[in-house]
Scaffold this motif. Sequence first.
Motif, PDB file in Angstrom:
ATOM      1  N   VAL A   1      11.931   6.602   3.946  1.00 34.05           N
ATOM      2  CA  VAL A   1      11.642   8.020   4.635  1.00 34.05           C
ATOM      3  C   VAL A   1      11.650   8.869   3.582  1.00 34.05           C
ATOM      4  O   VAL A   1      12.315   9.126   2.829  1.00 34.05           O
ATOM      5  CB  VAL A   1      13.104   8.229   5.419  1.00 34.05           C
ATOM      6  N   ASN A   2      10.549   9.872   4.092  1.00 35.74           N
ATOM      7  CA  ASN A   2      10.018  10.732   3.144  1.00 35.74           C
ATOM      8  C   ASN A   2      10.066  10.352   1.722  1.00 35.74           C
ATOM      9  O   ASN A   2      10.797  11.128   0.751  1.00 35.74           O
ATOM     10  CB  ASN A   2      11.013  12.091   3.252  1.00 35.74           C
ATOM     11  N   TYR A   3       8.888   9.687   1.410  1.00 36.32           N
ATOM     12  CA  TYR A   3       8.575   9.579   0.081  1.00 36.32           C
ATOM     13  C   TYR A   3       7.134   9.786  -0.072  1.00 36.32           C
ATOM     14  O   TYR A   3       6.279   9.304   0.637  1.00 36.32           O
ATOM     15  CB  TYR A   3       8.914   8.032  -0.114  1.00 36.32           C
TER      16      TYR A   3
ATOM     17  N   HIS B   1       3.486   8.780  10.082  1.00 39.40           N
ATOM     18  CA  HIS B   1       2.102   9.241  10.374  1.00 39.40           C
ATOM     19  C   HIS B   1       0.900   8.133   9.918  1.00 39.40           C
ATOM     20  O   HIS B   1       0.809   7.874   8.593  1.00 39.40           O
ATOM     21  CB  HIS B   1       1.716  10.658   9.593  1.00 39.40           C
ATOM     22  N   LEU B   2       0.307   7.603  10.775  1.00 36.70           N
ATOM     23  CA  LEU B   2      -0.881   6.521  10.534  1.00 36.70           C
ATOM     24  C   LEU B   2      -2.064   7.169  10.907  1.00 36.70           C
ATOM     25  O   LEU B   2      -2.217   7.725  11.996  1.00 36.70           O
ATOM     26  CB  LEU B   2      -0.280   5.285  11.346  1.00 36.70           C
TER      27      LEU B   2
ATOM     28  N   ILE C   1       6.642   8.907   6.481  1.00 32.35           N
ATOM     29  CA  ILE C   1       5.680   8.294   5.433  1.00 32.35           C
ATOM     30  C   ILE C   1       4.181   8.861   6.300  1.00 32.35           C
ATOM     31  O   ILE C   1       3.969   8.498   7.043  1.00 32.35           O
ATOM     32  CB  ILE C   1       5.812   7.031   5.119  1.00 32.35           C
ATOM     33  N   ASN C   2       3.217   9.424   5.309  1.00 29.22           N
ATOM     34  CA  ASN C   2       1.873   9.668   5.632  1.00 29.22           C
ATOM     35  C   ASN C   2       1.166   8.318   5.144  1.00 29.22           C
ATOM     36  O   ASN C   2       0.995   8.239   4.101  1.00 29.22           O
ATOM     37  CB  ASN C   2       1.321  10.872   4.983  1.00 29.22           C
ATOM     38  N   CYS C   3       0.692   7.527   6.209  1.00 35.43           N
ATOM     39  CA  CYS C   3       0.021   6.241   5.608  1.00 35.43           C
ATOM     40  C   CYS C   3      -1.425   6.208   6.190  1.00 35.43           C
ATOM     41  O   CYS C   3      -1.602   6.595   7.376  1.00 35.43           O
ATOM     42  CB  CYS C   3       1.111   4.971   6.351  1.00 35.43           C
ATOM     43  N   GLU C   4      -2.334   5.879   5.213  1.00 36.64           N
ATOM     44  CA  GLU C   4      -3.789   5.745   5.678  1.00 36.64           C
ATOM     45  C   GLU C   4      -3.961   4.446   6.066  1.00 36.64           C
ATOM     46  O   GLU C   4      -3.268   3.459   5.541  1.00 36.64           O
ATOM     47  CB  GLU C   4      -4.854   6.430   4.667  1.00 36.64           C
ATOM     48  N   LEU C   5      -4.914   3.922   6.996  1.00 38.78           N
ATOM     49  CA  LEU C   5      -5.019   2.590   7.446  1.00 38.78           C
ATOM     50  C   LEU C   5      -5.589   1.786   6.324  1.00 38.78           C
ATOM     51  O   LEU C   5      -4.987   0.762   6.325  1.00 38.78           O
ATOM     52  CB  LEU C   5      -5.995   2.736   8.688  1.00 38.78           C
TER      53      LEU C   5
ATOM     54  N   PRO D   1       4.239   3.719  15.740  1.00 44.27           N
ATOM     55  CA  PRO D   1       3.612   4.898  14.987  1.00 44.27           C
ATOM     56  C   PRO D   1       3.956   6.213  15.726  1.00 44.27           C
ATOM     57  O   PRO D   1       3.692   6.416  16.817  1.00 44.27           O
ATOM     58  CB  PRO D   1       2.231   4.558  14.926  1.00 44.27           C
ATOM     59  N   LYS D   2       4.784   7.189  14.986  1.00 45.89           N
ATOM     60  CA  LYS D   2       5.147   8.221  15.555  1.00 45.89           C
ATOM     61  C   LYS D   2       3.908   9.147  16.019  1.00 45.89           C
ATOM     62  O   LYS D   2       3.786   9.835  16.915  1.00 45.89           O
ATOM     63  CB  LYS D   2       6.193   8.935  14.935  1.00 45.89           C
ATOM     64  N   PHE D   3       2.881   9.242  14.902  1.00 47.62           N
ATOM     65  CA  PHE D   3       1.807  10.201  14.973  1.00 47.62           C
ATOM     66  C   PHE D   3       0.579   9.224  14.566  1.00 47.62           C
ATOM     67  O   PHE D   3       0.584   8.585  13.443  1.00 47.62           O
ATOM     68  CB  PHE D   3       1.831  11.273  14.453  1.00 47.62           C
ATOM     69  N   VAL D   4      -0.603   9.106  15.267  1.00 49.54           N
ATOM     70  CA  VAL D   4      -1.779   8.631  14.851  1.00 49.54           C
ATOM     71  C   VAL D   4      -2.740   9.628  15.289  1.00 49.54           C
ATOM     72  O   VAL D   4      -3.108  10.383  15.979  1.00 49.54           O
ATOM     73  CB  VAL D   4      -2.050   7.097  15.720  1.00 49.54           C
ATOM     74  N   TYR D   5      -3.734   9.725  14.300  1.00 49.05           N
ATOM     75  CA  TYR D   5      -4.923  10.551  14.326  1.00 49.05           C
ATOM     76  C   TYR D   5      -5.920  10.180  13.380  1.00 49.05           C
ATOM     77  O   TYR D   5      -6.073   9.263  12.379  1.00 49.05           O
ATOM     78  CB  TYR D   5      -4.444  11.891  13.938  1.00 49.05           C
TER      79      TYR D   5
END
Length: 299
Positions: free
Chosen positions: A200-202, A253-254, A225-229, A287-291
């Motif tokens: 969490v938060n890394y 965040h994906l 975590i901000n994760c790109e596909l 996923p909490k947020f997808v964009y």
Amino acid sequence: MEINDLPNDCFRSIFDCFSLQELLQYRAVCSHWRILIEKICAQKSSLKLFESFNVVYNYCNCLLQYTLYEHEDFVLKRIGQRDDDLLISGRPTRRELRAGNAPTAEPTGHLLGNLFPNITKLVFYYYNWPTEMDLHSFLGKWSFLTSLSLLGMPHLKQQHTQIWNAINSLQFLNRLHLFEITDSIPDLPVMQQLEQFTLVNYDGDIVALLSQLGTPIRHLNLDGINCELHQLQELLRRAPFLSTHLTHLSIGHLFFRETTVYKSRHVVRTILRLICNSFQSLQYFHPKFVYQVISSLAC
């Protein structure tokens, strides 16, 4: 008849009405109480260590924010029950831990380890780590830990290496939860044996870190975590077994980058299709947020 003439079962029923924090204080009443209370402590298998009640409040907010409040490793138990495992272990508590014949110079980690010798689940949350709260000493005493939740790291950088080395020495650890680790996490061979991993938060390199996971992994929680596909795709290239072993995946965040602007519905469908195709054994995906990030604007 005096109170100490009561049978031990009566004392156990009385002590059940008090918090674990209070019981540590009552050890100083007399040797009889100390023996009975230390037997209760020795039966504890889980422990949650906090610096203050304010930190407990922050911890509860953290569980709500990342929907972890029902997770068995994190949930707070009611004070005064036999499974109460909450300990507000600030600086004054060392006097309580030393009740009895413990040497005054003994480190806090050793004192706690002697009081609670059978801990297998530990939550450790210190906002301002005092120097005497040496986590590596705790872990050295609790070598049979199966679950460790670590929220934050001490300000003293030299302690970080000791803590990571102590974590790597836990042969029975199968659930590791790391929150708000600001510095880069080094190689952790212990990740090869994990069944559950929470991060969490890394802001570090998550692909390099997660590629250390081994075949036992089933639950992966990447909240905050901000994760790109393409990072998930690269992770699967390095650790292909994840596609068939992972059953639970949660990501904060994906997103994916594309030059074409898509409607939000298309973005969600695209990501869900790729996830389902990539992780064949997935039973839970959150996923909490997808964009979408427009490549031409991202440069």
